[in-house]
Scaffold this active site. Structure first.
Site: not given
Ligand SMILES: Cc1ncc(COP(=O)(O)O)c(C=O)c1O
Length: 397
Positions: A60, A113, A211, A186
Site C-alpha cells: 500500500r 475551495y 492541477k 491549500d
C-alpha cells in the site's frame, strides 16, 4: 536428513505458469522509476515477516514510483516528508483527520475551495470538530488574537478560490505558533513552486497535484508536506490508518509532470498576466482579480512571498444579467467550460452560483468569472475573449 527440494522441471504446467516470468533482476536503469504493481510484497525469509523497521511488508505504501514522487515533492516543498492521497480533497480531509480530535475548533478561510467547506461542515462537525469561517482580509493579529482557547488549527487558502483574496499566511503562522495553533495552507495555486508555505512557518502545505503538477487534466492526486518530524509522522500514520494508497502509474505521471512544471508555469503565468492586463482595459470589465498584476488587490503580499504566477485568475464584469454572462461563456471557442484548472488547456467558469455557499464574501460588484489560461497562444485567447465580451456588451442591454 532434510527432504530434497523438488526439481522445478517436474512441476505441473499450472505451477510453472504461476512461477514463470518474474521481474528481471537487476532492473534496467531507466530515466524514471519502475512502476511497480503490487499488493503482496515478497519477503526474503521468515524473520523479516514481522520486521517492519527493516522491510517493506505490504504494497500500500513504499513502492518505487510512489516513493520517488514523495522524494521529489519533498524537494519541491522544502519538506521533511510528504504524504500522498488519491485526490486533492483527500489530502485536505486526510491531513485534517490526522491532526484533529473531537472538541477541537478550527478557523477556515471563507474563500476556501467549496469541497473543503463541504468536508468541514458535513464530516468534521459529525466528529465533534467545529469550523468557524473567517474573512481572509482580517488582520492576522485579530484573527489569531480572537481565536478561542479550543482553536487547534487555522486553514488558509491564498489566493482564495474564485475571488483570489490574499492573506498574510506567514504572519498568521507566526502568531498561531506562539499560541500552539497549527496552520495549514491549500497551496494549489502556487503548485508548491511559486511559494513555499513551509519556508514561511506554515505547518502543513497541501496541494491538489491534480492541477499543475499533473498538468494534463487526466490524473487525480493530492499531497501534504510538513517540515516538523512529528507532523510528518502524524500525516503518514493518518494515511496508514485510513488505508489509502495511490497507484504506481498515477505516481509516475505526477513525477513526469513535475519535470516540466517550472517551464509550464512560466508560460501559464506570463500568458495569464498578458491577458489580465488586456482585460483590465476592457470597457466591460469592472476589476481584474489577479494578485500578480501590479496595482491589483493583494499585489504587495504576492510580491513579498511569490516568485511568479500561475494561469488562474478572475475578473468582475460590469453588472449584467445571468443570460448575458451565459451568452459570453457560450461564445468562447478556445476556453472550455469546466471546473478544473492547471492543465494545458484554457477554461472558463461563471462563479456567482458557487459564491452562495460562502458565509461572508458572497457578492462582488458584478458577475464573477474565473479563467484558467492554458498553453495556447495568448493572442488567440484574447481574440476569443474579445468576441465573447462583444456579445456580453450586446446582451446586457
Ligand atoms: C484550491 C483547490 N484545492 C483542492 C482541490 C481539489 O483537488 P482534487 O480535484 O484533486 O480533489 C481543487 C480542485 O479544484 C482546488 O481548486
Amino acid at each position: 536428513m532434510a527432504p530434497r527440494k523438488q526439481d522445478a522441471g517436474t512441476r505441473s504446467q499450472d505451477t510453472r505458469l504461476i512461477r514463470a516470468g518474474q521481474a528481471l533482476e537487476p532492473l534496467a536503469r531507466t530515466v524514471g522509476p519502475p512502476i511497480q504493481k503490487g499488493s503482496t510484497v515478497l519477503l526474503p525469509n521468515a524473520a523479516s515477516l514481522y520486521d517492519d523497521a527493516n522491510y517493506l511488508t505490504y504494497g500500500r505504501q513504499g513502492l518505487a514510483a510512489q516513493t520517488a514522487l514523495q522524494d521529489a515533492l519533498a524537494e519541491l516543498e522544502h519538506a521533511q516528508g510528504v504524504t500522498l492521497y488519491p485526490s486533492g480533497v483527500a489530502a485536505l480531509s486526510g491531513a485534517l483527520l490526522a491532526v484533529l480530535k473531537a472538541g477541537d475548533e478550527i478557523l477556515v478561510t471563507d474563500v476556501a475551495y467549496k469541497p473543503t467547506r463541504r468536508f468541514c461542515d458535513h464530516m468534521l462537525k459529525r466528529f465533534g470538530v467545529r469550523p468557524t469561517y473567517f474573512d481572509p482580509r482580517t488582520p492576522p493579529e485579530t484573527l489569531v488574537g480572537e481565536a478561542s482557547p479550543a482553536t487547534r488549527l487555522i486553514l488558509m487558502e491564498s489566493p482564495g478560490s474564485l475571488s483570489f483574496e490574499m492573506q498574510d499566511m506567514a504572519r498568521v503562522a507566526e502568531l498561531a505558533r506562539a499560541r500552539d495553533i497549527l496552520t495549514v495552507a491549500d497551496n494549489t495555486w502556487s503548485a508548491g513552486y511559486l511559494m513555499k508555505p513551509l519556508d514561511h512557518g506554515i505547518d502543513i502545505a497541501l496541494q491538489a497535484l491534480t492541477k499543475y503538477v499533473g498538468g494534463h487534466s487526466d490524473v487525480f492526486m493530492g499531497s501534504a508536506a510538513a517540515a516538523e518530524p512529528k507532523l510528518v509522522r502524524a500525516l503518514s500514520d493518518g494515511v496508514l490508518h485510513m488505508g489509502w494508497a495511490v497507484p504506481g502509474e498515477d505516481a509516475y505521471q505526477m513525477l513526469r509532470g513535475l519535470r516540466t512544471l517550472p517551464t509550464r508555469l512560466a508560460r501559464h503565468g506570463q500568458s495569464g498576466l498578458t491577458i489580465a492586463a488586456w482585460l483590465r482595459e476592457h470597457p466591460m470589465v469592472a476589476e481584474v482579480l489577479h494578485p500578480a498584476l501590479p496595482g491589483a488587490r493583494g499585489h504587495d503580499l504576492w510580491k513579498r512571498d511569490y516568485i511568479g504566477a500561475c494561469g488562474l485568475f478572475g475578473f468582475i464584469l460590469k453588472p449584467g444579467p445571468k443570460a448575458a454572462v451565459d451568452a459570453f461563456l457560450d461564445e468562447l471557442e478556445l476556453f472550455g467550460l469546466g471546473f478544473s484548472w492547471g492543465g494545458f488547456e484554457s477554461l472558463a467558469i461563471a462563479c456567482d452560483h458557487q459564491l452562495t455557499t460562502r458565509k461572508l464574501l458572497r457578492q462582488y460588484e458584478g458577475p464573477l468569472i474565473r479563467l484558467h489560461i492554458g498553453l495556447e497562444d495568448p493572442a488567440d485567447l484574447i481574440a476569443d475573449l474579445a468576441r465573447g465580451l462583444d456579445v456580453y456588451a450586446a446582451r446586457r442591454g
